[in-house]
Design an enzyme around this catalytic site. Structure first.
Site, PDB file in Angstrom:
ATOM      1  N   SER A 233      64.139 -57.436  21.438  1.00  0.00           N
ATOM      2  CA  SER A 233      65.382 -57.499  20.656  1.00  0.00           C
ATOM      3  C   SER A 233      65.558 -56.246  19.816  1.00  0.00           C
ATOM      4  O   SER A 233      66.669 -55.975  19.359  1.00  0.00           O
ATOM      5  CB  SER A 233      65.440 -58.717  19.738  1.00  0.00           C
ATOM      6  OG  SER A 233      64.371 -59.558  19.887  1.00  0.00           O
TER       7      SER A 233
ATOM      8  N   HIS B 237      68.292 -58.439  27.653  1.00  0.00           N
ATOM      9  CA  HIS B 237      68.173 -59.150  26.383  1.00  0.00           C
ATOM     10  C   HIS B 237      68.883 -60.503  26.424  1.00  0.00           C
ATOM     11  O   HIS B 237      70.109 -60.570  26.432  1.00  0.00           O
ATOM     12  CB  HIS B 237      68.751 -58.271  25.260  1.00  0.00           C
ATOM     13  CG  HIS B 237      68.566 -58.845  23.895  1.00  0.00           C
ATOM     14  ND1 HIS B 237      69.465 -58.649  22.867  1.00  0.00           N
ATOM     15  CD2 HIS B 237      67.581 -59.620  23.377  1.00  0.00           C
ATOM     16  CE1 HIS B 237      69.036 -59.277  21.791  1.00  0.00           C
ATOM     17  NE2 HIS B 237      67.908 -59.869  22.068  1.00  0.00           N
TER      18      HIS B 237
ATOM     19  N   GLU C 145      72.487 -59.148  27.415  1.00  0.00           N
ATOM     20  CA  GLU C 145      72.775 -57.715  27.277  1.00  0.00           C
ATOM     21  C   GLU C 145      71.875 -56.976  28.257  1.00  0.00           C
ATOM     22  O   GLU C 145      70.647 -57.138  28.213  1.00  0.00           O
ATOM     23  CB  GLU C 145      72.430 -57.236  25.869  1.00  0.00           C
ATOM     24  CG  GLU C 145      73.493 -57.481  24.826  1.00  0.00           C
ATOM     25  CD  GLU C 145      73.061 -56.950  23.463  1.00  0.00           C
ATOM     26  OE1 GLU C 145      73.670 -55.988  22.986  1.00  0.00           O
ATOM     27  OE2 GLU C 145      72.114 -57.507  22.870  1.00  0.00           O
TER      28      GLU C 145
ATOM     29  N   ASN D  68      72.944 -57.253  18.051  1.00  0.00           N
ATOM     30  CA  ASN D  68      72.228 -57.243  16.774  1.00  0.00           C
ATOM     31  C   ASN D  68      72.686 -56.099  15.872  1.00  0.00           C
ATOM     32  O   ASN D  68      72.676 -56.218  14.649  1.00  0.00           O
ATOM     33  CB  ASN D  68      70.716 -57.172  16.998  1.00  0.00           C
ATOM     34  CG  ASN D  68      70.165 -58.535  17.379  1.00  0.00           C
ATOM     35  OD1 ASN D  68      70.723 -59.571  16.999  1.00  0.00           O
ATOM     36  ND2 ASN D  68      69.079 -58.556  18.138  1.00  0.00           N
TER      37      ASN D  68
HETATM   38  P1  NAD Z   1      56.625 -66.024  21.606  1.00  0.00           P
HETATM   39  O1  NAD Z   1      55.624 -65.619  20.601  1.00  0.00           O
HETATM   40  O2  NAD Z   1      57.124 -67.393  21.613  1.00  0.00           O
HETATM   41  O3  NAD Z   1      56.020 -65.756  23.056  1.00  0.00           O
HETATM   42  C1  NAD Z   1      55.314 -64.635  23.425  1.00  0.00           C
HETATM   43  C2  NAD Z   1      54.360 -65.004  24.559  1.00  0.00           C
HETATM   44  O4  NAD Z   1      53.822 -63.834  25.123  1.00  0.00           O
HETATM   45  C3  NAD Z   1      53.196 -65.874  24.117  1.00  0.00           C
HETATM   46  O5  NAD Z   1      53.101 -67.016  24.922  1.00  0.00           O
HETATM   47  C4  NAD Z   1      51.988 -64.974  24.342  1.00  0.00           C
HETATM   48  O6  NAD Z   1      50.822 -65.694  24.719  1.00  0.00           O
HETATM   49  C5  NAD Z   1      52.485 -64.097  25.461  1.00  0.00           C
HETATM   50  N1  NAD Z   1      51.782 -62.850  25.641  1.00  0.00           N
HETATM   51  C6  NAD Z   1      51.261 -62.018  24.723  1.00  0.00           C
HETATM   52  N2  NAD Z   1      50.667 -60.970  25.332  1.00  0.00           N
HETATM   53  C7  NAD Z   1      50.832 -61.126  26.650  1.00  0.00           C
HETATM   54  C8  NAD Z   1      50.437 -60.386  27.800  1.00  0.00           C
HETATM   55  N3  NAD Z   1      49.762 -59.270  27.687  1.00  0.00           N
HETATM   56  N4  NAD Z   1      50.800 -60.856  29.008  1.00  0.00           N
HETATM   57  C9  NAD Z   1      51.482 -62.001  29.138  1.00  0.00           C
HETATM   58  N5  NAD Z   1      51.843 -62.759  28.082  1.00  0.00           N
HETATM   59  C10 NAD Z   1      51.528 -62.324  26.861  1.00  0.00           C
HETATM   60  O7  NAD Z   1      57.796 -64.973  21.489  1.00  0.00           O
HETATM   61  P2  NAD Z   1      59.324 -65.119  21.907  1.00  0.00           P
HETATM   62  O8  NAD Z   1      60.094 -65.615  20.765  1.00  0.00           O
HETATM   63  O9  NAD Z   1      59.410 -65.806  23.197  1.00  0.00           O
HETATM   64  O10 NAD Z   1      59.723 -63.604  22.093  1.00  0.00           O
HETATM   65  C11 NAD Z   1      59.386 -62.856  23.234  1.00  0.00           C
HETATM   66  C12 NAD Z   1      60.242 -61.612  23.294  1.00  0.00           C
HETATM   67  O11 NAD Z   1      61.622 -61.968  23.349  1.00  0.00           O
HETATM   68  C13 NAD Z   1      60.116 -60.697  22.100  1.00  0.00           C
HETATM   69  O12 NAD Z   1      60.205 -59.380  22.523  1.00  0.00           O
HETATM   70  C14 NAD Z   1      61.313 -61.069  21.242  1.00  0.00           C
HETATM   71  O13 NAD Z   1      61.743 -60.039  20.390  1.00  0.00           O
HETATM   72  C15 NAD Z   1      62.342 -61.321  22.317  1.00  0.00           C
HETATM   73  N6  NAD Z   1      63.461 -62.176  21.900  1.00  0.00           N
HETATM   74  C16 NAD Z   1      63.230 -63.286  21.154  1.00  0.00           C
HETATM   75  C17 NAD Z   1      64.297 -64.078  20.776  1.00  0.00           C
HETATM   76  C18 NAD Z   1      64.078 -65.325  19.965  1.00  0.00           C
HETATM   77  O14 NAD Z   1      65.042 -65.819  19.379  1.00  0.00           O
HETATM   78  N7  NAD Z   1      62.869 -65.861  19.922  1.00  0.00           N
HETATM   79  C19 NAD Z   1      65.593 -63.751  21.192  1.00  0.00           C
HETATM   80  C20 NAD Z   1      65.783 -62.628  21.992  1.00  0.00           C
HETATM   81  C21 NAD Z   1      64.700 -61.849  22.346  1.00  0.00           C
END
Ligand code: NAD
Length: 720
Positions: A434, A455, A467, A505
């Protein structure tokens, strides 16, 4: 040949039963679908006159030579038509009524063969005939209320007389598209048949009517006569419905209730009087800003869809994908991909994370089963599209990877470079980051041309926007494949260029900036929420921050401040920072600007929390009084200005895409059409003056750009 036009031909033909009938075919030249533009409606008038002048006819069949029957009126004409004013619109509709009534009054039986989609004006055409036969592939409906108007070519008059007031209210106020079995059940059509048998069945109806087996006079009379409803039926069909529909549509969308009123007022009237009532109400709604903006939204959506389909045509096939990370987003992405039929590998480093991701997907599929949208067999099949894994074993034949691991640039760098070695040379890599620059993440890759941002928004299954972020080195092929995949997932992709916050954003955080200023100047944050919700946002800014999470907001805000220090870097603490410092992260730990309790369904319910107020005092510097208008201006101006900057900086290509991204990504009130449409509605010059006034007090976040000033001077608008 009885008539030959650009869109309509009328020929004589014999039926099996030996009847000599007119066959009116809609087949608009050089277009993929039939639309009822003003020109086509005028042609229809001429065609009907030619039919009236023809002697010896014993029936009329209306049909289409395209896949769809008629998709509706030509919406691209609406803005210019609506511009002509009330009187013109009433006249226009009455003229159309004359044509449609002439079909209804022809001196022989009439039938429509509905081969495909028949919406709006297209549906109103088929309501004119005595009989309707529908292919099992077709759908019919009157979706006008979704555009802020109502069916104005007889839909509000004929449909209730045909299927009953209660059903018509449901169809028209809901704007539903109805399949053949549903249409048959309520009596909207006389037969639902296999596609191949459609015309034969329609012609057979004409023969049976001519043979006296079917009484078309009686059918016609019934459709033309006032509805006979007693007081209780009136009450049930209209008063109860109005209350229910008003509650569902909300105060900003008057069309569904207005449509019910038109049906009610016209129910006991003659056809002519009921049509006059309909014409008047149509014109009233068409002149509203809501209708103007909703029509604009439809047109913008077309722009976005057209661009999407152009990319899709250039895209290499995306048959197998993978998501890295099975967290909130990774799990959601896997579900959505599986649900729409693209098999996906879901890789995480932790077993329990994968279990959690799968559990979430199972829960979402189970809900579909509960709602009878899926059978348990279908659920099992779809679920098998997700293949959980802890290794890169099967990544060799993956076409596209979505990286969705934790938001940490070092982790993402490591994961992306690692996966690049496991996939084929043509595999497209994308990141769901993000806040991290796509150009930065591309730096360590061997094939940066194969990489872009993808995104998604949370929750993935519900939020329509994706996006697609083009980095400096991203190839067209990578963008095309990512767009195609997003569309295959049922999402609306919008392609933007790389910058801090990308488009959505980058625009949202100045809005939160406006919120912080308001709180510091003494505005009650709950009141700000209420005012913005009344303005049309699904949730106010404080509530939204609780949903986003204070940790995410603080982090993203830092990125924006670094990227755009001139206007987004702030001295001193903001209310958001105070919440974060006090570990009030929002819904994720039940405390933020509000406190959260579980409601009966186990969903978080916000309640006012004195502690949040006590903490916020730390940043309150004055006690200014704000009117609702002040609050709206202070919230909306920074958001709108940042949208303008994104357009000027080439982050987004067109006003249409910018506005749609805000509506689909952050729930910008659809009836206001988007940030740029909103500036147009206020008047660019008025908007600049308002921004200047606020900039004097609050600084560069509110300062208009030079280009916008120039637009104001030369009376330009974002939309022609
Ligand atoms: P999260 O913490 O729920 O999930 C992340 C996952 O990645 C975890 O299950 C973790 O075990 C795993 N992980 C870590 N290292 C890893 C690796 N080397 N290989 C495989 N898996 C691995 O996070 P999230 O909220 O799902 O966010 C993930 C991404 O999406 C981030 O970049 C975040 O900025 C983006 N994002 C989040 C949102 C939101 O609202 N949560 C919205 C848009 C984008």
């Amino acid at each position: 040949m009885i008539y030959q036009g650009n869109a309509i031909t009328v020929e004589r033909r014999d039926t099996q039963g030996g009847n000599d009938i007119a066959m009116l075919t809609f087949d608009l030249k050089d277009e993929s679908v039939n639309k009822l533009s003003s020109a086509v409606v005028a042609e229809l008038g001429d065609a009907v006159k030619a039919i009236q002048a023809e002697s010896g006819l014993e029936g009329l069949m209306i049909r289409s030579a395209k896949d769809a029957f008629i998709v509706g009126a030509d919406i691209t004409e609406f803005h210019s038509l609506f511009h002509k004013g009330e009187e013109y619109l009433v006249e226009m509709n009455l003229k159309v009524h004359d044509i449609f009534n002439a079909i209804e009054d022809l001196p022989f039986p009439t039938v429509t063969a509905i081969n495909g989609l028949a919406l709006g004006g297209g549906c109103e055409v088929l309501l004119t005939t005595d009989f309707r036969v529908m292919s099992e592939k077709a759908k019919i409906g009157l979706p006008e209320t979704k555009l802020g108007i109502l069916p104005g070519w007889g839909g509000c008059v004929r449909l209730p007389r045909l299927i009953g007031a209660d059903n018509a209210v449901e169809w028209i106020a809901g704007g539903t598209e109805n399949r053949a079995d549903a249409a048959l059940k309520v009596g909207a059509v006389d037969a639902a048949v296999a596609h191949e048998q459609l015309e034969e069945a329609a012609l057979d109806i004409l023969d049976r009517a001519n043979a006296g087996e079917l009484d078309y006079h009686a059918r016609r009379e019934e459709k033309k006569s006032p509805l006979k409803l007693n007081a209780i039926e009136q009450m049930m069909a209209f008063e109860t419905a109005k209350g229910y529909v008003a509650g569902k549509a909300g105060p900003h969308y008057p069309a569904p209730v207005e449509a019910i009123k038109v049906i009610q007022k016209g129910a006991g009237e003659t056809r002519a009087r009921a049509q006059a009532i309909e014409a008047k109400s149509f014109a009233k709604l068409a002149l509203s800003s809501v209708a103007f903006n909703l029509v604009g939204l439809f047109l913008n959506d077309q722009v976005v869809k057209k661009k999407g389909s152009k990319y899709e045509k250039q895209a290499q096939p995306v048959k197998q994908t993978a998501v890295l990370g099975a967290g909130i987003m990774g799990g959601g992405i896997a579900y959505q991909s599986a649900s729409k039929g693209t098999p996906i590998l879901m890789k995480d480093i932790k077993d329990d994370a994968i279990e959690l991701g799968l559990k979430e997907a199972r829960k979402l599929f189970a809900k579909q089963v509960e709602r009878k949208k899926l059978t348990t067999e279908q659920m099992a099949e779809k679920l098998s599209n997700i293949r959980p894994t802890l290794s890169y074993g099967d990544f060799g034949n993956v076409d596209l990877v979505v990286e969705a691991v934790v938001e940490n640039p070092n982790v993402k760098d490591a994961v992306l470079t690692e996966v690049e070695d496991k996939v084929s040379e043509n595999t497209i890599l994308t990141s769901n980051t993000s806040t991290i620059s796509i150009n930065r993440l591309a730096k360590n890759l061997k094939r940066p041309e194969n990489f872009c941002g993808m995104h998604f928004f949370n929750p993935v299954h519900r939020m329509p926007l994706v996006e697609v972020i083009r980095g400096e080195k991203t190839s067209d092929a990578a963008v095309a494949a990512t767009v195609a995949y997003a569309r295959a997932m049922g999402k609306t992709p919008i392609v933007v260029n790389d910058c801090p916050g990308f488009l959505v954003n980058r625009v949202l955080f100045p809005y939160f900036g406006g919120f912080s200023f308001l709180v510091e100047q003494g505005a009650d944050f709950q009141r700000v929420d209420k005012v913005m919700e009344k303005f049309g946002w699904p949730m106010g800014p404080a509530y939204l921050l609780d949903v986003v999470g204070m940790d995410t907001a603080v982090h993203a805000n830092d990125v924006m401040a670094e990227g755009f220090p001139d206007r987004m870097a702030r001295e001193g603490k903001t209310a958001i920072q105070v919440m974060y410092d006090n570990k009030r992260l929002g819904q994720k730990n039940d405390k933020g600007f509000y406190a959260y309790e579980e409601d009966k369904k186990g969903k978080p319910k916000k309640v006012s929390d004195e502690q949040a107020y006590a903490l916020v005092k730390e940043v309150v510097k004055e006690q200014k009084e704000f009117s609702d208008e002040d609050i709206i201006a202070r919230m909306m101006v920074p958001l709108c200005l940042e949208t303008v900057r994104c357009l000027e900086d080439g982050i987004v290509d067109t006003p249409a895409e910018a506005d749609m991204a805000l509506i689909y990504g952050i729930g910008f009130p659809p009836f206001r059409g988007g940030a740029l449409r909103y500036i147009d509605a206020l008047g660019v010059a008025e908007f600049v003056a308002m921004a200047d006034r606020l900039a004097e007090e609050l600084g560069p976040l509110y300062a208009p750009t030079e280009k916008l000033r120039a637009m104001a001077k030369s009376n330009e608008q974002f939309y022609a």
